[in-house]
Design an enzyme around this catalytic site. Structure first.
Site, PDB file in Angstrom:
ATOM      1  N   SER A  52       0.849  -1.188   0.000  1.00  0.00           N
ATOM      2  CA  SER A  52       0.000   0.000   0.000  1.00  0.00           C
ATOM      3  C   SER A  52       0.882   1.235   0.000  1.00  0.00           C
ATOM      4  O   SER A  52       2.115   1.151   0.037  1.00  0.00           O
ATOM      5  CB  SER A  52      -0.918   0.007   1.234  1.00  0.00           C
ATOM      6  OG  SER A  52      -0.148   0.124   2.423  1.00  0.00           O
ATOM      7  N   LYS A  53       0.234   2.389   0.005  1.00  0.00           N
ATOM      8  CA  LYS A  53       0.972   3.660  -0.062  1.00  0.00           C
ATOM      9  C   LYS A  53       1.908   3.830   1.135  1.00  0.00           C
ATOM     10  O   LYS A  53       2.966   4.460   1.008  1.00  0.00           O
ATOM     11  CB  LYS A  53      -0.011   4.838  -0.131  1.00  0.00           C
ATOM     12  CG  LYS A  53       0.676   6.177  -0.400  1.00  0.00           C
ATOM     13  CD  LYS A  53      -0.336   7.272  -0.656  1.00  0.00           C
ATOM     14  CE  LYS A  53       0.355   8.613  -0.894  1.00  0.00           C
ATOM     15  NZ  LYS A  53       1.224   8.613  -2.068  1.00  0.00           N
ATOM     16  N   ARG A  54       1.555   3.253   2.256  1.00  0.00           N
ATOM     17  CA  ARG A  54       2.429   3.430   3.439  1.00  0.00           C
ATOM     18  C   ARG A  54       3.775   2.734   3.261  1.00  0.00           C
ATOM     19  O   ARG A  54       4.719   3.003   4.004  1.00  0.00           O
ATOM     20  CB  ARG A  54       1.732   2.935   4.702  1.00  0.00           C
ATOM     21  CG  ARG A  54       1.436   1.468   4.716  1.00  0.00           C
ATOM     22  CD  ARG A  54       0.520   1.109   5.890  1.00  0.00           C
ATOM     23  NE  ARG A  54       0.111  -0.266   5.839  1.00  0.00           N
ATOM     24  CZ  ARG A  54       0.833  -1.281   6.300  1.00  0.00           C
ATOM     25  NH1 ARG A  54       2.011  -1.054   6.828  1.00  0.00           N
ATOM     26  NH2 ARG A  54       0.381  -2.517   6.239  1.00  0.00           N
TER      27      ARG A  54
END
Length: 478
Positions: free
Chosen positions: A253-255
């Site tokens: 994911s973006k994290r």
């Protein structure tokens, strides 16, 4: 006669092209090219409430940056545009009516409020949340009367009893009990189909031979197999790709870093390196080789070599692969790739400097930090200009002698013996002298090779920078 290979990538225009989706594009493209087949781009824009035009452009740009063009679609100005499901509504309506006529689907007039109440009751009772077939028994007369009164139903599939087997080329056979499948909405009250109806109809109409998609769609596969059976169609070959995880083994994911393929472009990665890296997320040629160009991937790719275990997105590995591809470029091509990242160097200076850093870089974004010294004179010099085992006065003397040397010689690699002799004269290690000179000329302890860099600066510029460094150290002593 073998069925022609036809594959598709079918994104929803609700977000950017992320690495997992780009991997799906790549595997479809490689399989199509390997078998002289067709790769189709189809935009699944039936959820109009989530449609994002900027997302659509990001998807197109990401695919084009990777160099994975699609083969057919509505022609626009000599280029193929993708297919849009929103432009094919008549087809889905006809197919929905065909299912109703065959007893495989039915109209449902239940309100959102009733459905939410039903789900709440099922949750409180500890039961799975699914539709209770409240509208299945409606007669033709009641349906007609309610439609004439202005009620607009959805169309639901009538899931048959029994079991459904999903054949998957990677995972083998998975058996689903049909009692676990909901009577899925196929046509919404706004006239648009859901993903399930539209994708099955389009895959059949477009003669898709293999559906290569992410692991997250495996749960929907039994609904699709059931629909193929209701229509009397042969399903395509299903290939569900392993999920891509972050380094912490949770779903990427973006994290974990960049969320869009285009962000990797802006971070200084080459598209060919990105392709090489993505190909190894869940696939391996089985040969131990790691460096592949696109045409080599096409030659080596086989669906049977896709793994069924999760793949881990390791950015350190991506850096390493990108470094390999940077070093494989010709000097001229490498300089051309650097140009967007080093805007303040002239083309001639960049072409001359590029070979000095090509072996040292893993990302193109590292170039400004390595090459900016060519156009920006050092201001405040770091403390490392005075070696740990030397003092300030001795460093000033060494720099003054270096200045005298530069007055008599053009800087280039032939100067090295004189520099070594100078270090010996002052009782310095050669590395200490080279570091002091490097910092005086560039302002940094980390630079491209010292003497080739000095040659690019030229003797006059080197003298000016040595004067500046000597002046700074004298002021420190005062």
């Amino acid at each position: 006669m073998p069925v022609p290979v036809r594959v598709r990538f079918a994104p929803s225009p609700t977000g950017a092209l992320h690495p997992g989706s780009a991997r799906t594009v790549l595997f479809n493209y490689l399989f199509a090219r390997k078998h002289a087949g067709s790769f189709i781009l189809r935009i699944e824009d039936t959820d109009q409430s989530r449609y994002d035009p900027s997302s659509l452009e990001s998807i197109f740009s990401g695919i084009r940056w990777l160099g994975l063009g699609w083969d057919e679609g509505p022609e626009k100005g000599g280029d193929f545009g993708p297919y849009f499901q929103s432009q094919r509504l008549d087809l889905y309506h006809a197919m929905g009516q065909q299912l109703i006529d065959g007893g495989h689907a039915y109209p449902c007039f239940c309100t959102p409020q009733r459905l939410e109440q039903l789900r709440d009751e099922q949750r409180r009772a500890g039961k799975p949340t699914r539709y209770d077939r409240h509208c299945l028994s409606l007669g033709a007369g009641e349906i007609k009367a309610r439609v004439e009164a202005g009620e607009i139903p959805v169309i639901r599939m009538k899931v048959p009893q029994g079991q459904t087997v999903v054949h998957d080329l990677v995972r083998g056979d998975t058996t689903f009990d049909n009692s676990s499948q909901d009577d899925q909405v196929l046509l919404k009250s706004d006239g648009f189909p859901t993903y399930h109806l539209a994708s099955v109809v389009d895959d059949h109409e477009m003669r898709i031979s293999h559906v290569i998609r992410g692991d997250e769609w495996l749960a929907s596969a039994p609904k699709h197999v059931i629909l193929y059976g209701m229509f009397g169609w042969e399903p395509p070959v299903f290939v569900h790709l392993p999920v891509v995880l972050g380094p912490d083994k949770t779903k990427l994911s973006k994290r974990h870093g960049a969320a869009s393929v285009l962000e990797f472009r802006d971070m200084g990665y080459l598209p060919e390196a990105m392709l090489n890296f993505l190909a190894f997320l869940g696939w391996s040629p089985g040969t131990g080789e790691e460096f592949f160009k696109l045409e080599q991937l096409v030659e080596a790719f086989e669906l049977e070599k896709i793994q069924d275990s999760p793949a881990v997105f390791d950015q350190a590995k991506l850096d390493s692969v990108n470094g390999l591809h940077l070093r494989a470029l010709s000097p001229a091509e490498f300089a051309a790739r650097l140009t967007p990242f080093v805007s303040d160097l002239s083309p001639d200076l960049l072409a001359a400097a590029a070979p000095l850093v090509q072996e040292r870089m893993q990302r193109l974004t590292e170039a400004p930090g390595l090459l900016n010294f060519l156009v920006h004179r050092p201001q405040v010099l770091p403390d490392e200009i005075v070696p740990k085992k030397q003092d300030l006065a001795g460093t000033i003397t060494v720099l003054q002698d270096l200045r005298t040397l530069f007055e008599t010689k053009e800087p280039d690699e032939s100067m090295e013996p004189a520099l070594r002799a100078l270090a010996e004269k002052h009782g310095w290690k050669t590395g200490e002298l080279f570091m002091a000179l490097r910092i005086a000329l560039t302002g940094s302890p980390v630079t491209p090779p010292l003497l080739p860099s000095a040659k690019l600066l030229g003797r006059n510029e080197c003298l000016l920078r040595l004067d500046h460094a000597i002046g700074q150290l004298i002021r420190r002593r005062q």
